[in-house]
Write a protein that holds these residues in place. Structure first.
Motif, PDB file in Angstrom:
ATOM      1  N   ASP A  24       2.221  -1.997  11.086  1.00 19.68           N
ATOM      2  CA  ASP A  24       2.462  -0.757  11.132  1.00 19.68           C
ATOM      3  C   ASP A  24       1.666   0.032   9.863  1.00 19.68           C
ATOM      4  O   ASP A  24       2.116  -0.349   8.722  1.00 19.68           O
ATOM      5  CB  ASP A  24       4.038  -0.233  11.122  1.00 19.68           C
ATOM      6  N   ARG A  25       0.927   0.671   9.985  1.00 20.25           N
ATOM      7  CA  ARG A  25      -0.089   1.178   8.978  1.00 20.25           C
ATOM      8  C   ARG A  25       0.692   2.071   8.013  1.00 20.25           C
ATOM      9  O   ARG A  25       0.312   2.055   7.049  1.00 20.25           O
ATOM     10  CB  ARG A  25      -1.177   1.843   9.464  1.00 20.25           C
ATOM     11  N   ARG A  26       1.733   2.557   8.365  1.00 21.42           N
ATOM     12  CA  ARG A  26       2.618   3.647   7.509  1.00 21.42           C
ATOM     13  C   ARG A  26       3.244   2.701   6.427  1.00 21.42           C
ATOM     14  O   ARG A  26       3.742   3.081   5.534  1.00 21.42           O
ATOM     15  CB  ARG A  26       3.576   4.439   8.546  1.00 21.42           C
ATOM     16  N   ALA A  27       3.416   1.530   6.844  1.00 26.49           N
ATOM     17  CA  ALA A  27       4.144   0.711   5.879  1.00 26.49           C
ATOM     18  C   ALA A  27       3.097  -0.314   5.109  1.00 26.49           C
ATOM     19  O   ALA A  27       3.856  -1.071   4.242  1.00 26.49           O
ATOM     20  CB  ALA A  27       5.137  -0.293   6.548  1.00 26.49           C
ATOM     21  N   ALA A  28       2.053   0.043   5.145  1.00 27.23           N
ATOM     22  CA  ALA A  28       0.969  -0.868   4.499  1.00 27.23           C
ATOM     23  C   ALA A  28       0.987  -1.098   2.948  1.00 27.23           C
ATOM     24  O   ALA A  28       0.738  -1.998   2.465  1.00 27.23           O
ATOM     25  CB  ALA A  28      -0.574  -0.242   4.804  1.00 27.23           C
ATOM     26  N   ASN A  29       1.451  -0.052   2.249  1.00 28.92           N
ATOM     27  CA  ASN A  29       1.708   0.172   0.876  1.00 28.92           C
ATOM     28  C   ASN A  29       3.083   0.329   0.327  1.00 28.92           C
ATOM     29  O   ASN A  29       3.323   0.927  -0.717  1.00 28.92           O
ATOM     30  CB  ASN A  29       0.934   1.499   0.416  1.00 28.92           C
ATOM     31  N   VAL A  30       3.897  -0.311   1.230  1.00 31.23           N
ATOM     32  CA  VAL A  30       5.568  -0.218   0.925  1.00 31.23           C
ATOM     33  C   VAL A  30       5.550  -1.530   0.230  1.00 31.23           C
ATOM     34  O   VAL A  30       5.421  -2.632   0.346  1.00 31.23           O
ATOM     35  CB  VAL A  30       6.183  -0.154   2.028  1.00 31.23           C
ATOM     36  N   TYR A  31       6.363  -1.367  -1.071  1.00 30.31           N
ATOM     37  CA  TYR A  31       7.084  -2.505  -1.811  1.00 30.31           C
ATOM     38  C   TYR A  31       8.482  -2.026  -2.062  1.00 30.31           C
ATOM     39  O   TYR A  31       8.881  -0.989  -1.859  1.00 30.31           O
ATOM     40  CB  TYR A  31       6.312  -2.471  -3.100  1.00 30.31           C
ATOM     41  N   PHE A  32       9.083  -3.303  -2.292  1.00 34.09           N
ATOM     42  CA  PHE A  32      10.606  -3.048  -2.525  1.00 34.09           C
ATOM     43  C   PHE A  32      11.117  -3.661  -3.915  1.00 34.09           C
ATOM     44  O   PHE A  32      10.453  -4.752  -4.335  1.00 34.09           O
ATOM     45  CB  PHE A  32      11.400  -3.711  -1.497  1.00 34.09           C
ATOM     46  N   LEU A  90       6.901 -12.168   0.393  1.00 31.47           N
ATOM     47  CA  LEU A  90       7.569 -11.953  -0.711  1.00 31.47           C
ATOM     48  C   LEU A  90       6.565 -11.268  -1.911  1.00 31.47           C
ATOM     49  O   LEU A  90       7.290 -10.845  -2.954  1.00 31.47           O
ATOM     50  CB  LEU A  90       7.899 -13.625  -1.512  1.00 31.47           C
ATOM     51  N   GLY A  91       5.448 -11.213  -1.666  1.00 28.08           N
ATOM     52  CA  GLY A  91       4.619 -10.332  -2.587  1.00 28.08           C
ATOM     53  C   GLY A  91       4.951  -9.036  -2.532  1.00 28.08           C
ATOM     54  O   GLY A  91       4.424  -8.213  -3.340  1.00 28.08           O
ATOM     55  N   ARG A  92       5.771  -8.397  -1.732  1.00 27.44           N
ATOM     56  CA  ARG A  92       6.091  -6.983  -1.536  1.00 27.44           C
ATOM     57  C   ARG A  92       7.393  -6.678  -2.477  1.00 27.44           C
ATOM     58  O   ARG A  92       7.810  -5.608  -2.501  1.00 27.44           O
ATOM     59  CB  ARG A  92       6.191  -6.617  -0.307  1.00 27.44           C
ATOM     60  N   PHE A  93       7.951  -7.708  -2.984  1.00 26.01           N
ATOM     61  CA  PHE A  93       9.186  -7.691  -3.719  1.00 26.01           C
ATOM     62  C   PHE A  93       9.151  -8.030  -5.228  1.00 26.01           C
ATOM     63  O   PHE A  93       8.446  -8.724  -5.937  1.00 26.01           O
ATOM     64  CB  PHE A  93      10.241  -8.514  -3.307  1.00 26.01           C
ATOM     65  N   VAL A  94       9.734  -6.799  -6.087  1.00 29.27           N
ATOM     66  CA  VAL A  94       9.886  -7.087  -7.509  1.00 29.27           C
ATOM     67  C   VAL A  94      11.012  -6.874  -8.123  1.00 29.27           C
ATOM     68  O   VAL A  94      12.034  -6.214  -7.215  1.00 29.27           O
ATOM     69  CB  VAL A  94       8.836  -5.898  -8.099  1.00 29.27           C
ATOM     70  N   PHE A  95      11.391  -7.321  -9.200  1.00 29.76           N
ATOM     71  CA  PHE A  95      12.462  -7.208  -9.620  1.00 29.76           C
ATOM     72  C   PHE A  95      12.845  -5.767 -10.480  1.00 29.76           C
ATOM     73  O   PHE A  95      11.738  -5.282 -11.006  1.00 29.76           O
ATOM     74  CB  PHE A  95      12.790  -8.528 -10.828  1.00 29.76           C
ATOM     75  N   GLY A  96      13.995  -5.508 -10.582  1.00 28.02           N
ATOM     76  CA  GLY A  96      14.571  -4.271 -11.273  1.00 28.02           C
ATOM     77  C   GLY A  96      16.032  -4.445 -11.840  1.00 28.02           C
ATOM     78  O   GLY A  96      16.859  -5.112 -11.168  1.00 28.02           O
ATOM     79  N   VAL A  97      16.444  -3.931 -12.930  1.00 21.90           N
ATOM     80  CA  VAL A  97      17.588  -3.967 -13.395  1.00 21.90           C
ATOM     81  C   VAL A  97      18.560  -2.592 -13.263  1.00 21.90           C
ATOM     82  O   VAL A  97      19.677  -2.727 -13.093  1.00 21.90           O
ATOM     83  CB  VAL A  97      17.500  -4.324 -14.794  1.00 21.90           C
ATOM     84  N   ASP A  98      17.863  -1.548 -13.370  1.00 21.05           N
ATOM     85  CA  ASP A  98      18.690  -0.026 -13.313  1.00 21.05           C
ATOM     86  C   ASP A  98      18.983  -0.019 -14.697  1.00 21.05           C
ATOM     87  O   ASP A  98      18.598  -0.275 -15.703  1.00 21.05           O
ATOM     88  CB  ASP A  98      19.673  -0.216 -12.231  1.00 21.05           C
ATOM     89  N   LEU A  99      20.136   0.623 -14.953  1.00 22.75           N
ATOM     90  CA  LEU A  99      20.699   1.009 -16.122  1.00 22.75           C
ATOM     91  C   LEU A  99      21.456  -0.095 -16.747  1.00 22.75           C
ATOM     92  O   LEU A  99      22.282  -1.008 -16.291  1.00 22.75           O
ATOM     93  CB  LEU A  99      21.921   2.262 -16.032  1.00 22.75           C
ATOM     94  N   ALA A 100      20.951  -0.481 -17.906  1.00 26.25           N
ATOM     95  CA  ALA A 100      21.589  -1.620 -18.694  1.00 26.25           C
ATOM     96  C   ALA A 100      21.668  -1.399 -20.193  1.00 26.25           C
ATOM     97  O   ALA A 100      20.533  -1.016 -20.849  1.00 26.25           O
ATOM     98  CB  ALA A 100      20.773  -2.889 -18.625  1.00 26.25           C
TER      99      ALA A 100
END
Length: 448
Positions: free
Chosen positions: A369-377, A403-413
């Motif tokens: 789906d092209r609508r999700a071509a630039n989606v990352y999580f 797995l190339g579309r996933f990145v790590f995040g922490v939020d408030l710390a």
């Protein structure tokens, strides 16, 4: 074309990936994966800290209710247990420690342990309905003039036949006063120290300005405070241009949303936009909210302004329907910029609601789906996952997406140890070591 933004975390923009090689955590072997960056970080200004710790102002009570408050203070201080118990109805109930005490005799005995505490109560809200009322507020030391207090109280009261108000139920809970770090906030230098401690190269800093536009808070000069918070975030991040990337934010349902977006587009230091649907009370099933979001994403897309979106809403039935609306009607408006969906489209763990929403994007990406071509999580706050079945489902869906579309995040710390714990929790998901290394090394291509 507007000016080019240099993004510290972007390999695809032609910068050397060597600069983003993860550094080992202190006390950790170099072979263990360490995320190269935190893609979901927040700074906390003194203004935000004050907002979060703000208390409701004191209110004046009607004479009858105020008399109960003043007598409560006096009898408590004088240890007049009989008079104190007489402030309650015959079957009144009082929370004492971790147990309830019912009836005047039990309340009288419990009050004997008060040791004559120098107590003062501030009423902060009340309502009266015929012969029933409630009062909520804070309590602290009689000698203190402010609300740097010991706890909170909540009373239910009834006016009895003699015309006097008496307490039906009293709950008084202790609270810990905010620490100096809570009220001082979290400036960029503190975040950098955390990153250095755990071996992360950089972070995407998401402004908390949207908090001033949240219906959860009552603030004066709302838009002025949103602007000030965004500007503070940009200034803080600008001190570390090779480490921090700043995104502005605001409540997208407000009348000033597009105006603030335009201002952010032309404010040095901003590289993208953060939207937080939960705090902003966004309803994806509300056509007006959808239309407002469409205009915002269209404008951001035209300026190649990347977007991070916390799309979990307050709807108790949040899930597939909301994700389908977002994909079909909102995400389609930004086909040319990276859109990073926070928390795998959920919030606070991979629960069944998150699974429903995330599966919509996973299926769209898998089908091309092209609508999700630039989606990352970002996988911020995805773990821990209590259900073994959901743990397996989450990993399999992520593998399906790639797995190339996933990145790590922490939020408030507030500490480096919290930052370590968030990554350690994520590594408990059933990924292979190579897969964890791949996720740890990923960055979102915030290209211009």
């Amino acid at each position: 074309m507007r000016r080019t933004r240099i993004i510290a975390l972007v390999v695809a923009a032609g910068l050397s990936s060597r600069a983003f090689t993860p550094l080992p955590m202190r006390g950790q072997v170099a072979q263990s994966p360490v995320p190269v960056a935190d893609h979901h970080a927040h700074l906390r200004s003194p203004a935000i800290a004050a907002l979060w710790h703000a208390r409701l102002p004191p209110v004046d009570l009607p004479v009858g209710l105020d008399r109960v408050v003043r007598d409560f203070e006096r009898y408590w201080h004088n240890r007049d247990e009989a008079a104190f118990a007489g402030l309650f109805t015959a079957n009144g109930i009082m929370l004492y420690g971790d147990a309830w005490r019912r009836g005047r005799a039990a309340i009288r005995v419990a009050q004997l342990d008060s040791k004559g505490a120098d107590l003062k109560l501030w009423a902060q809200q009340f309502e009266v309905h015929d012969s029933l009322a409630y009062v909520v507020g804070s309590y602290g030391h009689r000698t203190r003039a402010d609300l740097a207090d010991l706890g909170r109280f909540h009373w239910s009261l009834r006016k009895e036949r003699d015309g006097a108000w008496r307490i039906v139920a009293s709950m008084m809970s202790n609270v810990s006063p905010p620490s100096p770090s809570d009220t001082a906030g979290l400036p960029a230098r503190a975040l950098i120290a955390q990153l250095d401690s755990v071996g992360m190269r950089g972070a995407t800093v998401l402004s908390l300005a949207y908090q001033f536009g949240s219906p959860m808070f009552e603030v004066d000069d709302e838009y002025a405070r949103v602007r000030a918070e965004n500007d503070w975030t940009a200034r803080e991040a600008a001190g570390y241009p090779d480490r921090l990337v700043a995104f502005c934010s605001f409540n997208p349902t407000t009348a000033y949303a597009l105006e603030e977006l335009e201002r952010c587009l032309h404010t040095p230091g901003f590289s993208g936009l953060k939207l937080h649907f939960t705090s902003s009370f966004v309803d994806l099933r509300n056509p007006d909210h959808v239309e407002r979001l469409q205009r915002i994403l269209q404008r951001a897309n035209a300026e190649r302004f990347p977007i991070v979106v916390h799309m979990r809403t307050l709807d108790e039935t949040y899930g597939r329907i909301d994700a389908e609306i977002f994909l079909r009607e909102i995400l389609a408006q930004a086909p040319d910029v990276p859109v990073q969906i926070a928390h795998l489209a959920g919030w606070g763990g991979y629960d069944p609601d998150t699974e429903q929403a995330f599966s919509v994007f996973a299926d769209a990406i898998a089908s091309g789906d092209r609508r999700a071509a630039n989606v990352y999580f970002d996988v911020t706050a995805v773990a821990p996952v209590t259900s073994d079945s959901l743990r397996a489902i989450a990993v399999e869906r992520m593998r399906k997406v790639g797995l190339g579309r996933f990145v790590f995040g922490v939020d408030l710390a507030d500490t480096a140890s919290q930052r370590r714990e968030r990554w350690a929790q994520f590594t408990q998901l059933p990924f292979t070591e190579d897969e964890l290394r791949a996720i740890a090394a990923n960055v979102v291509p915030y290209t211009r």
